[in-house]
Write an enzyme that holds these catalytic residues in place. Structure first.
Site, PDB file in Angstrom:
ATOM      1  CE  LYS A 164      -4.028  -2.102   2.252  1.00 21.07           C
ATOM      2  NZ  LYS A 164      -4.976  -2.008   3.390  1.00 21.07           N
ATOM      3  CE1 TYR A 185      -9.607  -2.657   0.185  1.00 20.04           C
ATOM      4  CE2 TYR A 185      -8.638  -0.887  -1.098  1.00 20.04           C
ATOM      5  CZ  TYR A 185      -8.505  -1.954  -0.228  1.00 20.04           C
ATOM      6  OH  TYR A 185      -7.259  -2.312   0.231  1.00 20.04           O
ATOM      7  CG  ASN A 225      -3.667  -1.984   6.945  1.00 19.67           C
ATOM      8  OD1 ASN A 225      -3.535  -1.707   5.750  1.00 19.67           O
ATOM      9  ND2 ASN A 225      -4.720  -2.624   7.415  1.00 19.67           N
ATOM     10  CG  HIS A 244      -5.585  -6.243  -0.188  1.00 17.00           C
ATOM     11  ND1 HIS A 244      -6.819  -6.235   0.417  1.00 17.00           N
ATOM     12  CD2 HIS A 244      -5.652  -7.185  -1.165  1.00 17.00           C
ATOM     13  CE1 HIS A 244      -7.603  -7.115  -0.187  1.00 17.00           C
ATOM     14  NE2 HIS A 244      -6.926  -7.706  -1.153  1.00 17.00           N
ATOM     15  CD  GLU A 300      -9.072  -9.311  -3.489  1.00 16.75           C
ATOM     16  OE1 GLU A 300      -9.919  -8.956  -2.657  1.00 16.75           O
ATOM     17  OE2 GLU A 300      -7.945  -9.736  -3.161  1.00 16.75           O
TER      18      GLU A 300
HETATM   19  P1  GDP Z   1      -7.984  -6.524   5.909  1.00 13.10           P
HETATM   20  O1  GDP Z   1      -8.598  -7.691   5.175  1.00 13.10           O
HETATM   21  O2  GDP Z   1      -7.164  -6.946   7.103  1.00 13.10           O
HETATM   22  O3  GDP Z   1      -7.205  -5.597   4.989  1.00 13.10           O
HETATM   23  O4  GDP Z   1      -9.161  -5.649   6.542  1.00 13.10           O
HETATM   24  P2  GDP Z   1     -10.616  -5.213   6.005  1.00 13.10           P
HETATM   25  O5  GDP Z   1     -10.996  -5.989   4.761  1.00 13.10           O
HETATM   26  O6  GDP Z   1     -11.553  -5.249   7.158  1.00 13.10           O
HETATM   27  O7  GDP Z   1     -10.431  -3.663   5.614  1.00 13.10           O
HETATM   28  C1  GDP Z   1      -9.856  -3.273   4.397  1.00 13.10           C
HETATM   29  C2  GDP Z   1      -8.925  -2.111   4.664  1.00 13.10           C
HETATM   30  O8  GDP Z   1      -9.687  -0.986   5.110  1.00 13.10           O
HETATM   31  C3  GDP Z   1      -7.896  -2.340   5.776  1.00 13.10           C
HETATM   32  O9  GDP Z   1      -6.751  -3.058   5.368  1.00 13.10           O
HETATM   33  C4  GDP Z   1      -7.560  -0.905   6.173  1.00 13.10           C
HETATM   34  O10 GDP Z   1      -6.655  -0.293   5.242  1.00 13.10           O
HETATM   35  C5  GDP Z   1      -8.929  -0.235   6.064  1.00 13.10           C
HETATM   36  N1  GDP Z   1      -9.649  -0.276   7.358  1.00 13.10           N
HETATM   37  C6  GDP Z   1     -10.177  -1.361   7.988  1.00 13.10           C
HETATM   38  N2  GDP Z   1     -10.785  -1.017   9.140  1.00 13.10           N
HETATM   39  C7  GDP Z   1     -10.650   0.333   9.236  1.00 13.10           C
HETATM   40  C8  GDP Z   1     -11.078   1.294  10.215  1.00 13.10           C
HETATM   41  O11 GDP Z   1     -11.713   0.960  11.210  1.00 13.10           O
HETATM   42  N3  GDP Z   1     -10.758   2.614   9.962  1.00 13.10           N
HETATM   43  C9  GDP Z   1     -10.060   2.985   8.843  1.00 13.10           C
HETATM   44  N4  GDP Z   1      -9.783   4.302   8.673  1.00 13.10           N
HETATM   45  N5  GDP Z   1      -9.646   2.104   7.911  1.00 13.10           N
HETATM   46  C10 GDP Z   1      -9.924   0.799   8.106  1.00 13.10           C
END
Ligand code: GDP
Length: 140
Positions: free
Chosen positions: A11, A51, A114, A117, A128
């Site tokens: 990222k 997304y 973070n 992905h 994807e």
């Molecule tokens: P992943 O599968 O671990 O990447 O997590 P998710 O699919 O739940 O979320 C997708 C991405 O959205 C995450 O990797 C973060 O970059 C972002 N994200 C997830 N939860 C949060 C949150 O609570 N706040 C914010 N600002 N970004 C989030």
């Protein structure tokens, strides 16, 4: 165990801090092979499409803004149980909750920025990969 392919993104927070190689080293150390890779900059439409599943989440607009804020590295990773293995080496979404030694624990800035992905299921990995790579770009 099965030989699988998964989709990965390094990222913008990681490319901005010149951590591409360090992230790839973690992936390779975990037994994953990079079988396709390209550095791109996503448009708003690219990020919104990728997304779309999160479009109802409160952080969706912020996430799209973040993912279009700089270059990213798209990858196909191959290995035994690659989908679960990649999720393991990535660590928890929130770096504060990630296990030591994981990419997010070592490199992530916060729950949004973070660093990586990784696909969370075989179905999403296939979708994807198909969205971001042509078949001839993947060389195992
Ligand atoms: P992943 O599968 O671990 O990447 O997590 P998710 O699919 O739940 O979320 C997708 C991405 O959205 C995450 O990797 C973060 O970059 C972002 N994200 C997830 N939860 C949060 C949150 O609570 N706040 C914010 N600002 N970004 C989030």
């Amino acid at each position: 165990m099965a030989l699988e392919r998964t989709f990965s993104i390094i990222k913008p927070d990681a490319t901005a801090r010149n951590l591409t190689g360090k992230v790839i080293a973690k992936l390779e150390d975990a037994g994953l092979r990079v079988v396709a890779q390209k550095r791109v900059k996503w448009s708003k439409a690219d990020a919104e499409k990728f997304y779309a599943v999160h479009s109802a989440r409160p952080f969706y607009n912020d996430l799209v803004a973040f993912m279009t804020s700089g270059p990213i590295v798209l990858q196909v990773l191959e290995g035994e149980n690659a989908i679960a293995k990649n999720r393991e080496v990535m660590g928890a979404t929130d770096p504060a909750k990630a296990d030591s030694g994981t990419i997010r624990k070592e490199f992530a800035e916060n729950i949004e920025r973070n660093s990586v992905h990784g696909s969370d299921s075989a179905e999403n990995a296939a979708a994807e990969i198909a969205l971001c790579f042509r078949l001839e770009e993947i060389v195992g």
